[in-house]
Design a protein around this motif. Structure first.
Motif, PDB file in Angstrom:
ATOM      1  N   LEU A 124      26.576 -25.822 -11.685  1.00 16.26           N
ATOM      2  CA  LEU A 124      27.686 -26.586 -11.115  1.00 16.26           C
ATOM      3  C   LEU A 124      27.205 -27.912 -10.534  1.00 16.26           C
ATOM      4  O   LEU A 124      27.895 -28.935 -10.644  1.00 16.26           O
ATOM      5  CB  LEU A 124      28.387 -25.761 -10.035  1.00 16.26           C
ATOM      6  CG  LEU A 124      29.158 -24.530 -10.509  1.00 16.26           C
ATOM      7  CD1 LEU A 124      29.718 -23.763  -9.313  1.00 16.26           C
ATOM      8  CD2 LEU A 124      30.282 -24.916 -11.458  1.00 16.26           C
ATOM      9  N   GLY A 125      26.019 -27.896  -9.917  1.00 17.26           N
ATOM     10  CA  GLY A 125      25.468 -29.139  -9.397  1.00 17.26           C
ATOM     11  C   GLY A 125      25.188 -30.144 -10.499  1.00 17.26           C
ATOM     12  O   GLY A 125      25.451 -31.347 -10.344  1.00 17.26           O
ATOM     13  N   TRP A 126      24.642 -29.641 -11.602  1.00 15.50           N
ATOM     14  CA  TRP A 126      24.379 -30.529 -12.741  1.00 15.50           C
ATOM     15  C   TRP A 126      25.674 -31.096 -13.306  1.00 15.50           C
ATOM     16  O   TRP A 126      25.752 -32.286 -13.623  1.00 15.50           O
ATOM     17  CB  TRP A 126      23.624 -29.755 -13.819  1.00 15.50           C
ATOM     18  CG  TRP A 126      23.391 -30.557 -15.066  1.00 15.50           C
ATOM     19  CD1 TRP A 126      22.627 -31.674 -15.193  1.00 15.50           C
ATOM     20  CD2 TRP A 126      23.953 -30.306 -16.361  1.00 15.50           C
ATOM     21  NE1 TRP A 126      22.665 -32.144 -16.496  1.00 15.50           N
ATOM     22  CE2 TRP A 126      23.466 -31.315 -17.229  1.00 15.50           C
ATOM     23  CE3 TRP A 126      24.804 -29.329 -16.866  1.00 15.50           C
ATOM     24  CZ2 TRP A 126      23.815 -31.366 -18.569  1.00 15.50           C
ATOM     25  CZ3 TRP A 126      25.146 -29.372 -18.208  1.00 15.50           C
ATOM     26  CH2 TRP A 126      24.656 -30.390 -19.049  1.00 15.50           C
ATOM     27  N   GLU A 135      33.450 -25.613  -3.002  1.00 16.28           N
ATOM     28  CA  GLU A 135      33.151 -26.836  -3.751  1.00 16.28           C
ATOM     29  C   GLU A 135      33.288 -28.072  -2.881  1.00 16.28           C
ATOM     30  O   GLU A 135      32.504 -29.016  -3.004  1.00 16.28           O
ATOM     31  CB  GLU A 135      34.053 -26.938  -4.980  1.00 16.28           C
ATOM     32  CG  GLU A 135      33.750 -25.916  -6.059  1.00 16.28           C
ATOM     33  CD  GLU A 135      32.291 -25.925  -6.466  1.00 16.28           C
ATOM     34  OE1 GLU A 135      31.763 -27.013  -6.793  1.00 16.28           O
ATOM     35  OE2 GLU A 135      31.667 -24.848  -6.448  1.00 16.28           O
ATOM     36  N   THR A 136      34.276 -28.085  -1.990  1.00 12.91           N
ATOM     37  CA  THR A 136      34.438 -29.225  -1.089  1.00 12.91           C
ATOM     38  C   THR A 136      33.197 -29.419  -0.230  1.00 12.91           C
ATOM     39  O   THR A 136      32.729 -30.553  -0.037  1.00 12.91           O
ATOM     40  CB  THR A 136      35.670 -29.028  -0.194  1.00 12.91           C
ATOM     41  OG1 THR A 136      36.843 -28.959  -1.008  1.00 12.91           O
ATOM     42  CG2 THR A 136      35.817 -30.195   0.777  1.00 12.91           C
ATOM     43  N   MET A 137      32.640 -28.324   0.258  1.00 10.44           N
ATOM     44  CA  MET A 137      31.458 -28.431   1.111  1.00 10.44           C
ATOM     45  C   MET A 137      30.197 -28.719   0.306  1.00 10.44           C
ATOM     46  O   MET A 137      29.465 -29.676   0.614  1.00 10.44           O
ATOM     47  CB  MET A 137      31.243 -27.153   1.925  1.00 10.44           C
ATOM     48  CG  MET A 137      29.913 -27.144   2.693  1.00 10.44           C
ATOM     49  SD  MET A 137      29.666 -25.712   3.748  1.00 10.44           S
ATOM     50  CE  MET A 137      30.689 -26.182   5.142  1.00 10.44           C
ATOM     51  N   PHE A 138      29.930 -27.916  -0.733  1.00  6.08           N
ATOM     52  CA  PHE A 138      28.620 -27.962  -1.385  1.00  6.08           C
ATOM     53  C   PHE A 138      28.522 -29.048  -2.452  1.00  6.08           C
ATOM     54  O   PHE A 138      27.607 -29.883  -2.394  1.00  6.08           O
ATOM     55  CB  PHE A 138      28.296 -26.586  -1.981  1.00  6.08           C
ATOM     56  CG  PHE A 138      28.043 -25.548  -0.929  1.00  6.08           C
ATOM     57  CD1 PHE A 138      26.827 -25.480  -0.281  1.00  6.08           C
ATOM     58  CD2 PHE A 138      29.039 -24.663  -0.558  1.00  6.08           C
ATOM     59  CE1 PHE A 138      26.595 -24.538   0.706  1.00  6.08           C
ATOM     60  CE2 PHE A 138      28.823 -23.709   0.425  1.00  6.08           C
ATOM     61  CZ  PHE A 138      27.595 -23.658   1.064  1.00  6.08           C
ATOM     62  N   ARG A 139      29.393 -29.036  -3.433  1.00  7.61           N
ATOM     63  CA  ARG A 139      29.324 -30.070  -4.465  1.00  7.61           C
ATOM     64  C   ARG A 139      30.130 -31.311  -4.100  1.00  7.61           C
ATOM     65  O   ARG A 139      30.091 -32.316  -4.813  1.00  7.61           O
ATOM     66  CB  ARG A 139      29.817 -29.511  -5.811  1.00  7.61           C
ATOM     67  CG  ARG A 139      28.735 -29.084  -6.782  1.00  7.61           C
ATOM     68  CD  ARG A 139      27.957 -27.875  -6.352  1.00  7.61           C
ATOM     69  NE  ARG A 139      28.804 -26.690  -6.225  1.00  7.61           N
ATOM     70  CZ  ARG A 139      28.345 -25.477  -5.936  1.00  7.61           C
ATOM     71  NH1 ARG A 139      27.051 -25.293  -5.703  1.00  7.61           N
ATOM     72  NH2 ARG A 139      29.162 -24.454  -5.834  1.00  7.61           N
ATOM     73  N   GLY A 140      30.820 -31.257  -2.962  1.00  6.16           N
ATOM     74  CA  GLY A 140      31.557 -32.418  -2.486  1.00  6.16           C
ATOM     75  C   GLY A 140      30.816 -33.131  -1.382  1.00  6.16           C
ATOM     76  O   GLY A 140      30.119 -34.119  -1.601  1.00  6.16           O
TER      77      GLY A 140
END
Length: 235
Positions: free
Chosen positions: A199-201, A148-153
């Motif tokens: 998760l992106g949404w 999550e830190t990398m992709f959605r963060g």
């Protein structure tokens, strides 16, 4: 807040990922020195998976945090480390439940296994070696935190720079995230991609990485419970 550009964001993400991978592989090879073939022959071994996840994700997070510091930006703001609103939490939980039930139903009706070979082997080998608590912590907490830190963060902050760029960013990030899960077959990768879109949404809607981490952890927990049920209760 200064935000790294599109290509610089991608560059930092690649560097963070590779550094995490190299450090983890290096430690595994050192631990298995003299028996390096075992690392390649048993890639789903629960102990090896646990060590790899527990090492690679903190290193990746550290490199990305360094990138934010070099941009002279605040870590909490850059990574959207804030509590979600109750309404967003409710929508996230309901949406995740629908996706899990729907995907499991499709797998069952198509005759596919709900638990993959990767999940089954890593669980059973970790349990046999006495590493099950550590593996559960790695799968349910550490892996979601790093991803999550990398992709959605980090990637989301760098790529979703305007209302028009939000959905192209979400789709691209979800594709990259799914492609990294090479331990699954095409059905598993497709499921990861769909969950990534969700998760992106939720990241865009709530403005909270804490929420996507929580939902990601719950998704991994549900997969772990399915594995547990298969190992201990299936006849």
């Amino acid at each position: 807040m200064k935000i790294w550009g599109y290509w610089t964001t991608l560059g930092w993400s690649i560097v963070a990922f590779l550094v995490g991978q190299f450090v983890s592989f290096g430690v595994l090879l050192w631990l298995r020195r003299g028996d390096w073939d075992s690392v390649l022959q048993t890639p789903f071994d629960g102990v090896l998976v646990t060590i790899f996840v527990a090492l690679s994700n903190p290193v990746t997070i550290g490199v990305l945090a360094l990138a934010v510091r070099l941009a002279r930006s605040d870590l909490s703001d850059y990574f959207a480390l804030k509590w979600p609103a109750l309404g967003d939490l409710t929508i996230g939980l309901a949406g995740l439940a629908v996706l899990i039930v729907g995907s499991d139903a499709l797998l069952y009706l198509s005759g596919r296994e709900l638990v993959t070979a990767f999940q089954l082997q890593s669980y059973t080998t970790a349990a046999a070696a006495g590493w099950l608590p550590a593996m559960l912590a790695a799968a349910i907490v550490i892996a979601p935190a790093g991803e999550e830190t990398m992709f959605r963060g980090f990637l989301f902050r760098g790529w979703a720079r305007s209302p028009r760029s939000v959905w192209p960013a979400i789709v691209t990030i979800s594709l990259l995230w799914a492609m990294l899960h090479i331990q699954y077959d095409w059905a598993g990768v497709l499921q990861i991609f769909i969950i990534g879109l969700f998760l992106g949404w939720m990241r865009w809607r709530s403005g909270s990485l804490v929420l996507t981490f929580f939902l990601h952890a719950l998704f991994n927990l549900e997969g772990t419970l399915e594995t547990l049920a298969l190992v201990h209760f299936a006849k």
